[in-house]
Design a protein around this motif. Structure first.
Motif, mmCIF file in Angstrom:
data_model
loop_
_atom_site.group_PDB
_atom_site.id
_atom_site.type_symbol
_atom_site.label_atom_id
_atom_site.label_comp_id
_atom_site.label_asym_id
_atom_site.label_seq_id
_atom_site.Cartn_x
_atom_site.Cartn_y
_atom_site.Cartn_z
ATOM 1 N N HIS A 157 0.835 -1.208 0.000
ATOM 2 C CA HIS A 157 0.000 0.000 0.000
ATOM 3 C C HIS A 157 0.871 1.260 0.000
ATOM 4 O O HIS A 157 0.628 2.198 -0.767
ATOM 5 N N LEU A 184 -5.429 5.860 3.068
ATOM 6 C CA LEU A 184 -6.149 5.059 2.080
ATOM 7 C C LEU A 184 -7.554 5.600 1.853
ATOM 8 O O LEU A 184 -8.058 5.613 0.731
ATOM 9 N N THR A 214 -4.606 2.507 -4.791
ATOM 10 C CA THR A 214 -4.523 1.293 -3.987
ATOM 11 C C THR A 214 -5.815 1.083 -3.201
ATOM 12 O O THR A 214 -6.445 2.049 -2.755
#
Length: 352
Positions: free
Chosen positions: A151, A184, A161
């Protein structure tokens, strides 16, 4: 109210639809008992979970963190998950702005050991950044070790990602990756089968792996012991007709033993992002030609090369002696020496 990977409930869901199945499991009119494979013990468990389900609360919770719920039939649903058949997720909770279906069309899973070596972390990060730079989405499980390195590699390259969790999308697990999961959610996607606030269990990690395998075009394993869950992902990918790939490690490393076993079977050996893309990409996505350095003497023809090899490293040698060693005539040897002199390989000193 259904556990991930419940194939029996998946068959009921396909036959009756979500609303009707929920009605049967919550209303005591005898219709639930007529479901194929239903027993009193199973029905008790389903009704216990149905009583605790609060869809409105879950939808509000995911909306509070900027997420949404995606189910089969929605425009954003990745159709490749249908390959799981009755084990297909009922739906996915998604956190992040990008479109899950579009991102999944060109994605690769990079998974591996939690307690990885520095070599494993380096290879995972290198694959993550390399794939991201080539326009591929890197999918992993946000765990410690290889997952986190993959990641971070993709994020460092400014690429895409996706993290597939075995808990709710609002649960920072593992807690040591709270900052990574925050990044993320901002730059990528976080996906989970379980509703918000759900916590992971060992079985949920294993079942989560089938989603990673189905969502992507192929799975790369970087360091895995014989009993690693990463190998479960790779084997599931093989069963689904996806590519299963492995990055080799030292033959003496137990952390690479599972990968080597995969490679001894039908797994493909890869060492960098170019080789991964060659397998999972479209026609024409070929890696650069691999070869060692080209030396000046590589361009010489065979006879000239033999004459050059006949020369001593030091001192002077005469053409007749060189011809005998090189297996050529004296005149031809002399001609080759003139050629080697013009190319800078030899120097003339008197008659030698």
């Amino acid at each position: 109210m259904l556990e991930p990977g419940d194939e029996r409930a998946g068959r009921w869901l396909r036959a009756t639809g979500a609303a009707e199945l929920l009605r049967r499991l919550t209303v005591e009119d005898g219709s639930a008992e007529r479901l194929p494979g239903m027993t009193a013990l199973r029905l008790g468990g389903y009704r216990l979970r149905a009583a605790a389900a609060e869809p409105e609360r879950d939808l509000a919770a995911v909306a509070a963190v900027g997420g949404r719920f995606v189910c089969p039939g929605d425009r954003e649903w990745p159709s490749q998950l249908d390959d799981l058949g009755d084990a297909r997720p009922v739906g996915l909770w998604v956190r992040g702005r990008p479109d899950l279906r579009l991102w999944s069309l060109r994605s690769v899973a990079v998974v591996g050991a939690r307690a990885c070596t520095p070599y494993g972390a380096h290879m995972a990060a290198s694959l993550g950044s390399g794939l991201a730079e080539r326009g591929w989405v890197v999918v992993s499980g946000a765990a410690f070790g290889v997952d986190g390195a993959a990641h971070r590699g993709a994020l460092a390259a400014g690429g895409a990602t996706t993290a597939v969790l075995a808990c709710g999308v609002d649960v920072p697990y593992p807690r040591g990756h709270a900052e990574l999961l925050g990044r993320l959610a901002q730059q990528g996607l976080i996906v989970a089968e379980l509703p918000p606030s759900s916590h992971p269990t060992r079985s949920r990690f294993v079942l989560r792996n089938r989603v990673i395998a189905a969502l992507t075009r192929g799975t790369v394993v970087v360091e895995a012991e014989y009993r690693s869950g990463s190998l479960v992902t790779a084997r599931q990918a093989q069963r689904l007709g996806r590519f299963a790939m492995g990055v080799p490690g030292p033959a003496t490393s137990g952390l690479s033993a599972g990968v080597h076993e995969l490679l001894r079977g039908e797994g493909a050996l890869v060492t960098d992002a170019d080789e991964v893309v060659e397998l999972v990409g479209d026609i024409g996505d070929l890696p650069p030609v691999r070869r060692g350095p080209v030396l000046p003497r590589d361009h010489l023809d065979a006879v000239t090369a033999r004459v050059l090899e006949a020369l001593p490293y030091h001192g002077v040698s005469h053409p007749r002696d060189l011809a005998r060693t090189a297996g050529t005539s004296a005149d031809e040897t002399l001609g080759r020496l003139y050629e080697l002199h013009s190319l800078g390989f030899v120097e003339r000193e008197g008659d030698g």
